[in-house]
Design a protein around this motif. Structure first.
Motif, PDB file in Angstrom:
ATOM      1  N   UNK A  77      31.486 -20.385   9.967  1.00  0.00           N
ATOM      2  CA  UNK A  77      32.092 -19.652  11.080  1.00  0.00           C
ATOM      3  C   UNK A  77      33.459 -19.090  10.704  1.00  0.00           C
ATOM      4  N   UNK A  78      34.195 -19.810   9.858  1.00  0.00           N
ATOM      5  CA  UNK A  78      35.535 -19.370   9.474  1.00  0.00           C
ATOM      6  C   UNK A  78      35.485 -18.085   8.659  1.00  0.00           C
ATOM      7  N   UNK A  79      34.506 -17.996   7.762  1.00  0.00           N
ATOM      8  CA  UNK A  79      34.421 -16.822   6.892  1.00  0.00           C
ATOM      9  C   UNK A  79      33.427 -15.783   7.410  1.00  0.00           C
ATOM     10  N   UNK A  80      33.012 -15.950   8.656  1.00  0.00           N
ATOM     11  CA  UNK A  80      32.183 -14.930   9.307  1.00  0.00           C
ATOM     12  C   UNK A  80      32.815 -14.586  10.648  1.00  0.00           C
ATOM     13  N   UNK A  81      33.989 -13.976  10.631  1.00  0.00           N
ATOM     14  CA  UNK A  81      34.757 -13.788  11.861  1.00  0.00           C
ATOM     15  C   UNK A  81      34.123 -12.835  12.855  1.00  0.00           C
ATOM     16  N   UNK A  82      33.334 -11.892  12.419  1.00  0.00           N
ATOM     17  CA  UNK A  82      32.727 -10.937  13.344  1.00  0.00           C
ATOM     18  C   UNK A  82      33.763 -10.002  13.945  1.00  0.00           C
ATOM     19  N   UNK A  83      33.628  -9.728  15.226  1.00  0.00           N
ATOM     20  CA  UNK A  83      34.509  -8.777  15.902  1.00  0.00           C
ATOM     21  C   UNK A  83      35.766  -9.423  16.474  1.00  0.00           C
ATOM     22  N   UNK A  84      35.831 -10.743  16.495  1.00  0.00           N
ATOM     23  CA  UNK A  84      36.967 -11.418  17.130  1.00  0.00           C
ATOM     24  C   UNK A  84      38.178 -11.518  16.220  1.00  0.00           C
ATOM     25  N   UNK A  94      38.233 -24.586  14.107  1.00  0.00           N
ATOM     26  CA  UNK A  94      39.010 -25.821  14.030  1.00  0.00           C
ATOM     27  C   UNK A  94      38.705 -26.739  15.202  1.00  0.00           C
ATOM     28  N   UNK A  95      38.614 -26.176  16.386  1.00  0.00           N
ATOM     29  CA  UNK A  95      38.419 -27.008  17.576  1.00  0.00           C
ATOM     30  C   UNK A  95      36.978 -27.459  17.750  1.00  0.00           C
ATOM     31  N   UNK A  96      36.026 -26.590  17.388  1.00  0.00           N
ATOM     32  CA  UNK A  96      34.622 -26.908  17.641  1.00  0.00           C
ATOM     33  C   UNK A  96      33.893 -27.500  16.438  1.00  0.00           C
ATOM     34  N   UNK A  97      34.432 -27.300  15.234  1.00  0.00           N
ATOM     35  CA  UNK A  97      33.718 -27.762  14.037  1.00  0.00           C
ATOM     36  C   UNK A  97      34.542 -28.734  13.197  1.00  0.00           C
TER      37      UNK A  97
END
Length: 313
Positions: A77-84, A94-97
């Protein structure tokens, strides 16, 4: 077996992910299950094999597997930021994983080292018991050696003073001495067998915990059929433990019996040394012979009682 199958599929998944991945996040997501399986396998490898699987070990394995996978998903998720954008996605990762993964891994480490420490303690106790058992063996062998020496000297002393018209009890004395020694050797062998019997030692160690667990299950159970079965099992286990405790108590008495017999041999030998040939024909020496027979009968009764308790197990 299940862990091996999981590791195999995880490795295949990791190879496929490595072949098609374009980013570090994709690679981390693919290798997550593989690393989790590898960590779980390592934890199983380094555990104490003699200790049965406990809830602490299972919980540590599950926590470590979930923690590693969650950490890998966080990297993805960290290295797949997408549009955000990177920063919001990093905070969410950090909070969810990462934070839950750290908690799970710390929990896994705490449970595993707790279990490992208990296993080390049990292993040390087993080594101490083995050392004490070996020491007890040596002490018993030394006592038997002294008993043989006493009885050989008593036999030689009586033989040196035996007259042509010796009474019947004096003629039978060598056989009585050999029988006394034979019973003493049997008693020592029973003690050695008891100390080295893994099933008896295991049942003596584990029975109290099993009884407590069955009592707790019986108190919590509401089904009449299950309660009846638990009560029957509990009664059988308590009877078995009672016989085991009786046998253990008998073995402790046997240790004292060996010491007492050895002391009586020394007393009889010293008393016979003070008797001359004429005294050996009289009632004083005959009382010593009767004492030898009495000690032999006591050992015989003790061995018979042991056989009865062992047969009831």
């Amino acid at each position: 077996m299940a862990l091996g199958v999981l590791a195999l599929f995880s490795l295949m998944f990791a190879i496929v992910a490595l072949a098609v991945s374009r980013t570090l996040g994709d690679t981390a997501l693919g290798f997550g299950p593989f690393f989790a399986s590898a960590v779980t396998a390592a934890l199983l490898w380094f555990r104490h094999p003699d200790r049965p699987v406990s809830w602490k070990l299972i919980a540590s394995l599950v926590s470590s597997f979930m923690g590693v996978n969650l950490f890998a998903f966080g990297v993805f998720a960290l290295f797949s930021p997408g549009n955000d954008g990177f920063v919001p996605n990093a905070l969410m990762s950090l909070s969810l994983c990462f934070t839950p993964a750290a908690v799970l891994l710390l929990l896994a480490a705490a449970l595993y080292f707790w279990e490992y420490r208990l296993g080390s303690k049990a292993q040390q106790q087993a080594r101490l018991i083995a050392f004490n058992t070996a020491d007890a063996f040596q002490q018993r062998m030394e006592k038997l050696r002294r008993a043989r020496e006493y009885l050989a000297n008593i036999d030689a002393l009586v033989d040196a003073h035996r007259a042509p018209a010796s009474p019947l009890w004096l003629t039978a004395l060598p056989d009585n001495l050999r029988q006394w020694l034979s019973h003493l050797e049997k008693l020592v062998n029973r003690l050695n067998d008891f100390d080295t019997d893994p099933l008896i030692q295991r049942d003596l160690r584990d029975a109290p915990e099993k009884i407590s667990r069955l009592k707790a299950q019986l108190d919590a159970e509401t089904s009449p059929e299950v309660r009846a079965q638990l009560a029957e099992t509990l009664e059988e286990l308590e009877n078995q433990y009672g016989h085991l405790r009786e046998l253990a108590e008998m073995m402790r008495r046997s240790e004292l019996e060996i010491d007492e017999n050895l002391a009586r041999m020394g007393v009889i030998y010293s008393q016979l040394q003070m008797l001359d040939t004429r005294s050996l024909q009289k009632s004083r020496a005959r009382r010593l012979s009767e004492e030898i027979e009495e000690q032999t009968h006591r050992l015989d009764d003790l061995l018979a009682a042991m056989d009865e308790v062992i047969s009831s197990l």
